[in-house]
Structures are given as structure tokens and as C-alpha cells.
Write an enzyme that holds these catalytic residues in place. Sequence first.
Site, short mmCIF file in Angstrom:
data_model
loop_
_atom_site.label_atom_id
_atom_site.label_comp_id
_atom_site.label_asym_id
_atom_site.label_seq_id
_atom_site.Cartn_x
_atom_site.Cartn_y
_atom_site.Cartn_z
N ALA A 187 -103.81 78.07 64.39
CA ALA A 187 -104.79 78.51 63.73
C ALA A 187 -104.56 77.88 62.24
O ALA A 187 -103.30 78.01 61.89
CB ALA A 187 -105.10 80.02 63.99
N SER A 219 -99.89 80.89 64.17
CA SER A 219 -100.64 80.46 63.21
C SER A 219 -99.93 79.31 62.40
O SER A 219 -98.81 78.99 62.80
CB SER A 219 -100.04 81.57 61.97
OG SER A 219 -98.80 81.48 61.70
N ASP A 220 -100.68 78.41 61.60
CA ASP A 220 -99.99 77.51 60.75
C ASP A 220 -98.95 78.28 59.90
O ASP A 220 -98.97 79.45 59.47
CB ASP A 220 -101.06 76.68 59.92
CG ASP A 220 -100.41 75.39 59.50
OD1 ASP A 220 -99.07 75.33 59.61
OD2 ASP A 220 -101.10 74.53 59.07
N TRP A 221 -97.93 77.54 59.43
CA TRP A 221 -96.88 78.43 58.82
C TRP A 221 -97.31 78.84 57.39
O TRP A 221 -97.91 78.32 56.56
CB TRP A 221 -95.76 77.28 58.26
CG TRP A 221 -94.63 77.27 59.52
CD1 TRP A 221 -93.47 77.17 59.35
CD2 TRP A 221 -94.78 77.06 61.04
NE1 TRP A 221 -92.70 77.17 60.76
CE2 TRP A 221 -93.60 77.01 61.70
CE3 TRP A 221 -96.11 76.94 61.76
CZ2 TRP A 221 -93.53 76.91 62.87
CZ3 TRP A 221 -95.83 76.59 63.18
CH2 TRP A 221 -94.66 76.77 63.78
#
Length: 786
Positions: A187, A219-221
Site C-alpha cells: 500500500a 505498508s510502504d515503509w
Amino acid sequence: MGASGETRIDGLTGQDFWRTHSWPSFGAPSLWLSDGPHGLRKSRNPAQMGLADPEPATCFPTAAALAASWDRQLVEEIGRAIGLEARAQGVHVVLGPGLNLKRHPFGGRNFEYFSEDPLLGGTLAGAWVKGCQSVGVGACLKHFVANNQERHRMVLDVRIDERTLRELYLRGFEIAIRLSKPAAVMASYNLVNGVYATEHPLLSNVLRGEWGFDGFVVSDWGAVSDRVAALRAGLDLEMPGTGRIHRALLEGALREGTLSDVHVDMAVERLVAAGRRFGEPEAIADVNPRDGLAREAAAACCVLLQNRKDVLPLAVNDELVVIGQLAEEARYQGAGSSGVVPTRVVSVLDALRASHREIAYAPGYTLDEGPAPAWRSQALEVAAQASTVILVAGLPAHHESEGFDRTSLALPDNQVDLIEAVAQRCERVVVVLCNGSPVAMPWADRVSAIVEAYLGGQAGGAGIVDVLTGAVNPSGRLPETFVDHEAAHLAHSAWPRNGRQVRYREALYVGYRWFDTAEVDVRFPFGHGLSYTTFAYGSLQITVDEDDIDVSLEVSNTGSRAGAEVVQLYVSRPNSVVFRPAQTLQGFEKVHLQQGETANVRFRLDRRSFAHWSVAEGDWVVEGGEWRVRVGASSRDMRQMAAVIVPWDDGVTADEVPEVYRTPTSEHPPDDRAFAKLYGQPWPAPPPGRPFHRNTTLGELQQTWLGRGLYRIAVQQAVRTLGGETNLALRRMAEAAVAELPLRGLVTTVQALGWEQLDALLAALNGRPWSAMGRLLKLRRRRRAS
């Protein structure tokens, strides 16, 4: 699932920067996740991002280049090779490929993405995933969804109408997921219509509900704004690990009833399933060098854009001169988190000297774009003595990178000046371009040949020379449209320079969908590419039944050597009652043919090939009647066309949209008023900059003296961490990363503060120093008591 609450909660965030927690009671080990869209970038330390010193790996062409191959089999083979290297390095899930649609060529990360067309991008991404997962390594499609620019990417609110979202920005993900069943989907940072992608209903309603995705969502970081809302929406794994912060949030939500055990259990089940499937594949000794595959791919990705008087392939007796610093200092990949430490690098100059006699070389220009009059003079002198000049040009790394967007389509001025000056002194000038996204070519008519090589990976120089010399017949085709002025893109009028909200006013008219509909002049159209041989197209044979439409034709190699043609099928609906682009790509096949050989090329069109998304129906519907099927070599080079009556008809009625969408023109692009009618609901004004809050970016803090100080300190630290002291591209990325970081990232990503400390900082920044001091004293007393 029978695990303790603490175990369940802890496992929904990372163990550290790259690893998940293990699930011993369920027999699921920890997973090591790693960047790797065009080659593995495994950090040596799982607790650090590791941009400066990752493990070496084969660097393949970037996605922008691979898309130019239009070759499913080749892309699948590269996915498999990256998967094998991942297994050898102990990586279980590769974070790639990138699948975001190229809305505008200014997108700083466009080199990581495939195409301006969702069918091409989704199909190739699906092939990549299939290859990677065929060897037991998971793949993660990213970034879901509408992550199309770097400016304010962590807080940007993308306002997009539902039909456009479905037909363009979601479509590629849908295709790839249905083709390949990836292990994970990432995401993105941005908001979609006011809701962060990490907590958007799209995750449960569309990704899982409609498409049947059964992997895990990560999640993206640092992308999570509200962990509880994200978990309820279907985001399983927050990365990187946030430890006690994450546990406290979820434990509190479970006690208060704002989070259900059901949401936790579902996330656990998906992560356990991934751990069991990908967690401990049998180790593979990495003994097979893959530079040969990288070279094959680099050549297949080269697009011969222009070849006047058949100056290419080079003749054996050509007196060659090579000009351009990029010929010697190869630019073979983009900057940012996808950066690979290659096992070796071959430049164009290296490869030419290996295949030819001694070749004169002059750098001609500097990549730092500073003045170099002696280099320029030397280049012009040797050019005047050559029968053929190979001039290697392109974008320096600091022009395009993760973290910041481009500001112009132009090549650097020193390169443009040199190209034009060399063209005046030599009749046979071949320009080779090394860049991650389209560039303007106002000088194209003054040179003989142009080869778009994109960013071709570690063997890019060898692949380019294979094409120049004719060892490989070029077969690349453009996966995006090239124009000479950025304003030619309809999206340009809505391309934000600042601000937290962007409105996709162009709607469906992205790339060739816009240029072909409005009949805008382009430099090189979508799908374009030349060959050293010629191809003839036979007439279309069409069979219609209740399930699909079968289209076939014969394609023959009528030239003097073996080659490959990319046969492209487009559909159009004349006099449609619904606004739509003039045509859309609905099929493609790459056909390899020997001299004189003929092949039968077949396409299967189903209901979705003719469908559009109906907002009113909430479904895909087909407008019946007569359609056109066009087959050709580019969106503007149609060789055969036929009418067909589709066997599906949902009784579509005329839509009510502003005229600028029904008959779009360059002179009257859609404005906010027209877009509001298409969008169908009012949108709120972008949030005010003050007071500062947890989603304020560090760059936005520079309105205050305290904020400016914090920003300077953070930039200095980021530059040191990323190794940007001597690398301009990494420095620009570091500065952008700091400027775009929301303050919550100081807690969840950088982990320099706790939530109480951040709230105290915010109080001070908002001019409430006593409140800040009170918060800190309260925190201090609580820590002493514990």
C-alpha cells in the site's frame, strides 16, 4: 488462532527494518523482505535501510526499459533470475515489481514503472511475478494505488473520479493479480480521495473482495498514518518494525473496542500463510552468472526510434568516433531504494572497444552540467574527422530519482548544444539515449539515427552495441509517448508544483489515450519502434461467439534478416454515447520471425476488452453496436482494421459529462469546474498549513525558526546516512526524503521520538512552550514511576 494477544499483535509489524516476526507456534518462520524491482538490493544489516552498502547482485534493466521489450517471456525469465538470487541471499519476498501508471513524464520514479498503459504494464508485471514465484520466492506488487509523483508523496491527496481510477490506475494491478497471484501487495504513501491508501476500503472491497487477492498487504515503509484504521481496512503488516509503539496502540484499541479480534486474526492468518509458503525455501548456491541474460535483456529493450538512410547497423569499415561522458560513465539504473550494487558494469565505450578496432573518444560534456569548453572543442574536432559519430546522451542521475520529480523534459543544455553542434560537422550522427523516462528531442531532425536505450542495467553498454552493430536486430517498442513539450500532456495543467492535493482533471486521457483522441502531434508515438528488417500484415480474420471474439492474422518477415515484430491490437467505438478515448490497447504479441517466415498471430478479446466502468451500476458494462478492431505496429501505424458487432450489450445510455471530456482539445483543457461535475461530489479544500500536526512534513516546518533548525539537522543526518556527501543524486534524494517526511515518521520510521515527545514538540512548534514543557515533565514522571 490460539496465539497469545501479545504474539499476535507483535507479529503485525516488522521485527526490524527488513524482517517480519516468526510464528513458531504455527510453524511459520520470519520473512526477509528486500528491495529488488530490477535486481536485488539486500541490506547487509536488517536493522538499517542499507542504501549505501547493499549486497552485490545482477542489475537488470529497469521496468521502463523492460516494458520496451513488450516480451512476456523475457520479463518472466528476469523475474525468475531475481528470484534465484534472492534465494541465494536468503531473501523470501522481493519488493517488486512497480506497477504505477505513468500519468506524466515528470514522475521522478517513472524509471521503476512499466507504462502509460495498464494492459501492457499489468501483463508484464504479472509475468515478472510468475517468474520470481516459480522458484519459491514471493513478489510484492507496488505501490497500491495512484502513487504517481514524488512531491508530497507521503501526504498527497489524489482526487480522482471513480471511472478513471478503475479503468487506468487499478486496472494494471487487477491484471497482474489475476495472472500471477503475488505473495503481497504494498500500500502506497498517498491518500486516495481523502483516505490514506494504507487504510482505504479498496484493500478489502476491491483488492480482496472483487479480485480475490489472498496474499498479505504490507505498508510502504513509514506509510501508516493510523495503524488501527489500517488494520481494520485490511493492511496486515506495518513496516518497518515499530515495536512497543505498535503494541501499545493495538492493545489499547482492543481494550477500548475500536479494534476487533477478527481483524487481528485475519491479518495473522495471512502472514502465517506467507511464512509457511515462502519462509524457508531450500538454499540454492548462486553459481550461475546472469550477465548474459542482462545483456540479452538490454538489447531487447533498445528502441530504434529513427534510422535515416539506414545508417544503422554500423558497417565494418565505419570510422567511428564516440562522444559523450555517458558513453564512459554508464548510467544503467535509477537512484533511490531500487539501487543495485552490480556484479560488473559495461559501458558503451567498453563494449565498442571490445568489438571494434581502436576508437576515438571525447567526453564532450560533463554530467554535472558545468562548462567544459576544452571537452566540447575536442568533441567537435574529432567529429569532423569521422564517418559516423556515436553520441551517447541522456539524463544525469540527479535529474530523476525516488524522492523528487523532474521539472523539464529537456536534456541538459550542454548536451543539447553538443548534439546540434556535432550534427553540423558530421552527416552521420547516431544519438544513443540513456534515461529513465521520455525526453524532448527538438534536434531529432538534424541527426541520422536515434536509439532509446532507457536504463539498461549492468550490461546495458554491451546490449546497446549489439544493436548498433547488428548483432541483435532491434525489437523494442515505446511503452510511452514521446513529445517535445511537457504541456502537450493534458495532465500537465494539473501537475502540482506544491500543495497537498492533486486533481486528476485529465481523467481517462493519459498518454496515447489523450494524444490519439485529440490528434496531438507527437515526436514518437506509443508502441513505435523500427527494425533492420520489414514486416507485412495479412488481413484480419474475426470469429465471434457468445464468450469471446477471436482475431487472427498472418505476419510475415519480408526483409533480409531475422527479427521480431510487436503486433498491437486496439479497439475503438465510433459514435459512442459514453465519453472514451479514441482507442485503447487490448492485446499484443511479440513475434520472432526468420527471414521469409510467416506466423499466424491470434488474439482473444472477451467482454472486458470492450467494457467501461459504470459509476451508476457499480460494475463493468458494455456499450453494444459496431466497434472497430485495429491491428498495427504502433498507436499511429495501423496496418489492418475491421468492424465487429460485439455479442454483449448492457443497454448503455448517454452519460452526462462536460463537453471538454466528450470532445477534448488542447485549447480547452478541463478545469476544476468541469472536473467537479465528472468527480460527482465536492472535495474539501487542502488542509491549512497551521497549526502543525502529526502529518505536517519536516519541509513545512521551515515556516518557524525551530522548524528550520530541525530541518537542517535532519538533512545533514540523512545525507550522511545515504552517502550523499559526494553523490549529487543521493544528496537530492536525502534532502527530498527529509522535506517530505511527516512528523509521525520521526516516531514510526526514524524512531527518534515517542508519541508523547512528538506531541510536546508540536506544542512548541505551535507556539505553546508551557504546554510542551508540561508534556515532557509528565512523561518524565511516568518513566520514573515505572
